[in-house]
Design a protein around this motif. Structure first.
Motif, PDB file in Angstrom:
ATOM      1  N   GLU A 112      22.752  46.065  23.780  1.00  0.00           N
ATOM      2  CA  GLU A 112      22.180  45.805  25.085  1.00  0.00           C
ATOM      3  C   GLU A 112      21.945  47.098  25.858  1.00  0.00           C
ATOM      4  O   GLU A 112      22.482  48.136  25.532  1.00  0.00           O
ATOM      5  N   ALA A 113      21.136  47.009  26.901  1.00  0.00           N
ATOM      6  CA  ALA A 113      20.899  48.165  27.743  1.00  0.00           C
ATOM      7  C   ALA A 113      22.202  48.590  28.387  1.00  0.00           C
ATOM      8  O   ALA A 113      22.963  47.780  28.866  1.00  0.00           O
ATOM      9  N   SER A 114      22.477  49.882  28.376  1.00  0.00           N
ATOM     10  CA  SER A 114      23.744  50.356  28.915  1.00  0.00           C
ATOM     11  C   SER A 114      23.507  51.136  30.179  1.00  0.00           C
ATOM     12  O   SER A 114      22.498  51.001  30.840  1.00  0.00           O
ATOM     13  N   GLY A 115      24.462  51.998  30.514  1.00  0.00           N
ATOM     14  CA  GLY A 115      24.415  52.711  31.775  1.00  0.00           C
ATOM     15  C   GLY A 115      23.406  53.835  31.788  1.00  0.00           C
ATOM     16  O   GLY A 115      22.406  53.819  31.083  1.00  0.00           O
ATOM     17  N   ALA A 116      23.704  54.851  32.595  1.00  0.00           N
ATOM     18  CA  ALA A 116      22.775  55.952  32.790  1.00  0.00           C
ATOM     19  C   ALA A 116      22.422  56.583  31.461  1.00  0.00           C
ATOM     20  O   ALA A 116      23.236  56.744  30.573  1.00  0.00           O
ATOM     21  N   GLY A 117      21.173  56.942  31.336  1.00  0.00           N
ATOM     22  CA  GLY A 117      20.729  57.650  30.156  1.00  0.00           C
ATOM     23  C   GLY A 117      20.212  56.747  29.056  1.00  0.00           C
ATOM     24  O   GLY A 117      19.749  57.218  28.037  1.00  0.00           O
ATOM     25  N   SER A 118      20.308  55.428  29.199  1.00  0.00           N
ATOM     26  CA  SER A 118      19.859  54.539  28.133  1.00  0.00           C
ATOM     27  C   SER A 118      18.345  54.518  28.036  1.00  0.00           C
ATOM     28  O   SER A 118      17.785  54.338  26.967  1.00  0.00           O
ATOM     29  N   PRO A 160      28.752  53.345  34.794  1.00  0.00           N
ATOM     30  CA  PRO A 160      29.062  52.345  33.756  1.00  0.00           C
ATOM     31  C   PRO A 160      28.312  51.031  33.901  1.00  0.00           C
ATOM     32  O   PRO A 160      28.477  50.139  33.067  1.00  0.00           O
ATOM     33  N   LEU A 161      27.506  50.877  34.943  1.00  0.00           N
ATOM     34  CA  LEU A 161      26.823  49.610  35.185  1.00  0.00           C
ATOM     35  C   LEU A 161      25.806  49.327  34.079  1.00  0.00           C
ATOM     36  O   LEU A 161      24.924  50.127  33.806  1.00  0.00           O
ATOM     37  N   VAL A 162      25.938  48.168  33.437  1.00  0.00           N
ATOM     38  CA  VAL A 162      24.983  47.720  32.421  1.00  0.00           C
ATOM     39  C   VAL A 162      23.919  46.876  33.120  1.00  0.00           C
ATOM     40  O   VAL A 162      24.206  45.805  33.647  1.00  0.00           O
ATOM     41  N   ILE A 163      22.698  47.386  33.150  1.00  0.00           N
ATOM     42  CA  ILE A 163      21.595  46.690  33.812  1.00  0.00           C
ATOM     43  C   ILE A 163      20.830  45.879  32.766  1.00  0.00           C
ATOM     44  O   ILE A 163      20.383  46.416  31.756  1.00  0.00           O
ATOM     45  N   ARG A 164      20.695  44.602  32.998  1.00  0.00           N
ATOM     46  CA  ARG A 164      20.003  43.742  32.039  1.00  0.00           C
ATOM     47  C   ARG A 164      18.488  43.987  32.081  1.00  0.00           C
ATOM     48  O   ARG A 164      17.897  44.023  33.173  1.00  0.00           O
ATOM     49  N   PRO A 165      17.852  44.143  30.927  1.00  0.00           N
ATOM     50  CA  PRO A 165      16.389  44.287  30.913  1.00  0.00           C
ATOM     51  C   PRO A 165      15.684  43.081  31.533  1.00  0.00           C
ATOM     52  O   PRO A 165      14.596  43.199  32.092  1.00  0.00           O
ATOM     53  N   LYS A 166      16.311  41.910  31.430  1.00  0.00           N
ATOM     54  CA  LYS A 166      15.803  40.716  32.099  1.00  0.00           C
ATOM     55  C   LYS A 166      17.011  39.857  32.496  1.00  0.00           C
ATOM     56  O   LYS A 166      18.078  39.941  31.868  1.00  0.00           O
ATOM     57  N   PRO A 167      16.887  39.053  33.550  1.00  0.00           N
ATOM     58  CA  PRO A 167      18.017  38.216  33.984  1.00  0.00           C
ATOM     59  C   PRO A 167      18.554  37.368  32.841  1.00  0.00           C
ATOM     60  O   PRO A 167      17.795  36.806  32.047  1.00  0.00           O
ATOM     61  N   LEU A 168      19.867  37.301  32.755  1.00  0.00           N
ATOM     62  CA  LEU A 168      20.538  36.635  31.642  1.00  0.00           C
ATOM     63  C   LEU A 168      21.138  35.309  32.081  1.00  0.00           C
ATOM     64  O   LEU A 168      21.885  35.243  33.060  1.00  0.00           O
ATOM     65  N   ASP A 169      20.795  34.232  31.377  1.00  0.00           N
ATOM     66  CA  ASP A 169      21.386  32.927  31.658  1.00  0.00           C
ATOM     67  C   ASP A 169      22.885  32.977  31.398  1.00  0.00           C
ATOM     68  O   ASP A 169      23.339  33.571  30.407  1.00  0.00           O
ATOM     69  N   LEU A 170      23.658  32.331  32.269  1.00  0.00           N
ATOM     70  CA  LEU A 170      25.107  32.277  32.114  1.00  0.00           C
ATOM     71  C   LEU A 170      25.540  30.863  31.749  1.00  0.00           C
ATOM     72  O   LEU A 170      24.895  29.892  32.165  1.00  0.00           O
ATOM     73  N   PRO A 171      26.619  30.726  30.989  1.00  0.00           N
ATOM     74  CA  PRO A 171      27.120  29.378  30.693  1.00  0.00           C
ATOM     75  C   PRO A 171      27.665  28.737  31.963  1.00  0.00           C
ATOM     76  O   PRO A 171      28.035  29.429  32.917  1.00  0.00           O
ATOM     77  N   ALA A 172      27.701  27.431  31.979  1.00  0.00           N
ATOM     78  CA  ALA A 172      28.240  26.721  33.143  1.00  0.00           C
ATOM     79  C   ALA A 172      29.738  26.979  33.254  1.00  0.00           C
ATOM     80  O   ALA A 172      30.455  27.002  32.250  1.00  0.00           O
ATOM     81  N   PHE A 173      30.212  27.201  34.472  1.00  0.00           N
ATOM     82  CA  PHE A 173      31.641  27.383  34.689  1.00  0.00           C
ATOM     83  C   PHE A 173      31.970  27.023  36.134  1.00  0.00           C
ATOM     84  O   PHE A 173      31.111  26.999  37.002  1.00  0.00           O
ATOM     85  N   THR A 174      33.231  26.712  36.358  1.00  0.00           N
ATOM     86  CA  THR A 174      33.709  26.403  37.706  1.00  0.00           C
ATOM     87  C   THR A 174      34.971  27.203  37.992  1.00  0.00           C
ATOM     88  O   THR A 174      35.622  27.714  37.075  1.00  0.00           O
ATOM     89  N   PHE A 175      35.287  27.308  39.267  1.00  0.00           N
ATOM     90  CA  PHE A 175      36.532  27.925  39.717  1.00  0.00           C
ATOM     91  C   PHE A 175      36.912  27.213  41.001  1.00  0.00           C
ATOM     92  O   PHE A 175      36.169  26.371  41.508  1.00  0.00           O
ATOM     93  N   ALA A 176      38.081  27.515  41.528  1.00  0.00           N
ATOM     94  CA  ALA A 176      38.568  26.789  42.698  1.00  0.00           C
ATOM     95  C   ALA A 176      38.441  27.621  43.958  1.00  0.00           C
ATOM     96  O   ALA A 176      38.682  28.837  43.947  1.00  0.00           O
ATOM     97  N   GLY A 177      38.060  26.973  45.054  1.00  0.00           N
ATOM     98  CA  GLY A 177      38.030  27.627  46.353  1.00  0.00           C
ATOM     99  C   GLY A 177      39.416  27.621  46.974  1.00  0.00           C
ATOM    100  O   GLY A 177      40.390  27.156  46.375  1.00  0.00           O
ATOM    101  N   ALA A 178      39.517  28.127  48.191  1.00  0.00           N
ATOM    102  CA  ALA A 178      40.816  28.199  48.875  1.00  0.00           C
ATOM    103  C   ALA A 178      41.436  26.823  49.069  1.00  0.00           C
ATOM    104  O   ALA A 178      42.669  26.684  49.113  1.00  0.00           O
ATOM    105  N   ASP A 179      40.594  25.783  49.156  1.00  0.00           N
ATOM    106  CA  ASP A 179      41.098  24.419  49.345  1.00  0.00           C
ATOM    107  C   ASP A 179      41.432  23.731  48.026  1.00  0.00           C
ATOM    108  O   ASP A 179      41.826  22.563  48.009  1.00  0.00           O
ATOM    109  N   GLY A 180      41.239  24.463  46.927  1.00  0.00           N
ATOM    110  CA  GLY A 180      41.539  23.896  45.612  1.00  0.00           C
ATOM    111  C   GLY A 180      40.408  23.106  44.997  1.00  0.00           C
ATOM    112  O   GLY A 180      40.483  22.697  43.836  1.00  0.00           O
ATOM    113  N   GLU A 181      39.338  22.903  45.747  1.00  0.00           N
ATOM    114  CA  GLU A 181      38.201  22.133  45.236  1.00  0.00           C
ATOM    115  C   GLU A 181      37.348  22.996  44.300  1.00  0.00           C
ATOM    116  O   GLU A 181      37.192  24.211  44.520  1.00  0.00           O
ATOM    117  N   PRO A 182      36.789  22.392  43.259  1.00  0.00           N
ATOM    118  CA  PRO A 182      35.968  23.162  42.316  1.00  0.00           C
ATOM    119  C   PRO A 182      34.666  23.661  42.940  1.00  0.00           C
ATOM    120  O   PRO A 182      34.041  22.967  43.741  1.00  0.00           O
TER     121      PRO A 182
END
Length: 222
Positions: free
Chosen positions: A46-52, A69-91
């Motif tokens: 994949e595209a890497s940091g400076a100098g790539s 060290p920032l890896v910049i994507r040549p095009k936006p990358l789809d992410l898998p579905a995921f959830t996490f909890a907010g401060a109230d515990g709700e997803p």
């Protein structure tokens, strides 16, 4: 047996040990590359940091200074579905942040670099947080949110909301290989850049990256 042969035999274990260490280091590098999500599913590097020379889009050329060290994507990358909890515990999910640029930071209370990085993330949220941008720092500790809340208080992170991962799956779902790991996600919920390890997110270079992401998506929406 000659002294010369004895010397060679005595040195052999040390030579083998050095070779094993070098092989282990090389193996770790291989694991990092294979576990990092590719840009197009082909498994090519994949595209890497400076100098790539391969990074394109609004963030191209901005990975300098603390952002090297920032890896910049040549095009936006789809992410898998995921959830996490907010401060109230709700997803919650990325859909709850639709329309915002999100800096998704994955951290743990036992991670020393995470502790060092957290104040900078808080400063970034203080400066740019609002309708167009949010730092979403998700804690992956097990055993409830109390430790994470205490950690944020201890590090002076007063502007960051408390997000946790009670499922324990976020780390593997996003194919991260260390902590902290940070993803920059566009308004459509796609990954546009990733940085493994800590950095100064309050630096001028980091702010320039986020402002460029905000400006580009704002222009696309208008």
């Amino acid at each position: 047996m000659s002294k010369r042969n004895e010397s060679k035999r005595a040195a052999s274990p040390a030579i083998y040990l050095v070779a094993a260490i070098l092989a282990a280091i090389a193996g770790f590098g291989t694991v990092y590359v294979s576990f990092a999500p590719s840009d197009n599913g082909s498994g090519k590097p994949e595209a890497s940091g400076a100098g790539s020379g391969t990074a394109t889009g609004p963030l191209a050329g901005l990975n300098k200074g603390p952002m090297v060290p920032l890896v910049i994507r040549p095009k936006p990358l789809d992410l898998p579905a995921f959830t996490f909890a907010g401060a109230d515990g709700e997803p919650e999910s990325l859909a709850d942040f639709s329309g915002k640029i999100v800096l998704l930071n994955i951290w743990a209370t036992w991670c020393v670099p995470c502790r060092e990085e957290m104040p900078a993330l808080d400063k970034l949220e203080t400066k740019l947080g609002g309708k167009d941008f949010e730092v979403v720092a998700v804690n992956v500790d097990k055993g409830g949110s109390e430790k994470a809340a205490t950690f944020l208080k201890e590090t002076g992170a007063t502007q960051l909301a408390l997000y946790t991962d009670p499922s324990g799956k976020l780390f593997s779902t996003l194919k991260t290989v260390g902590m902290p790991t940070t993803l920059i996600i566009d308004r459509q919920g796609k990954e546009i850049a990733r940085l493994a390890g800590p950095t100064d997110w309050a630096s001028a270079e980091a702010i320039a990256v986020i402002e460029a992401a905000i400006a580009a998506d704002s222009a696309d929406a208008s």
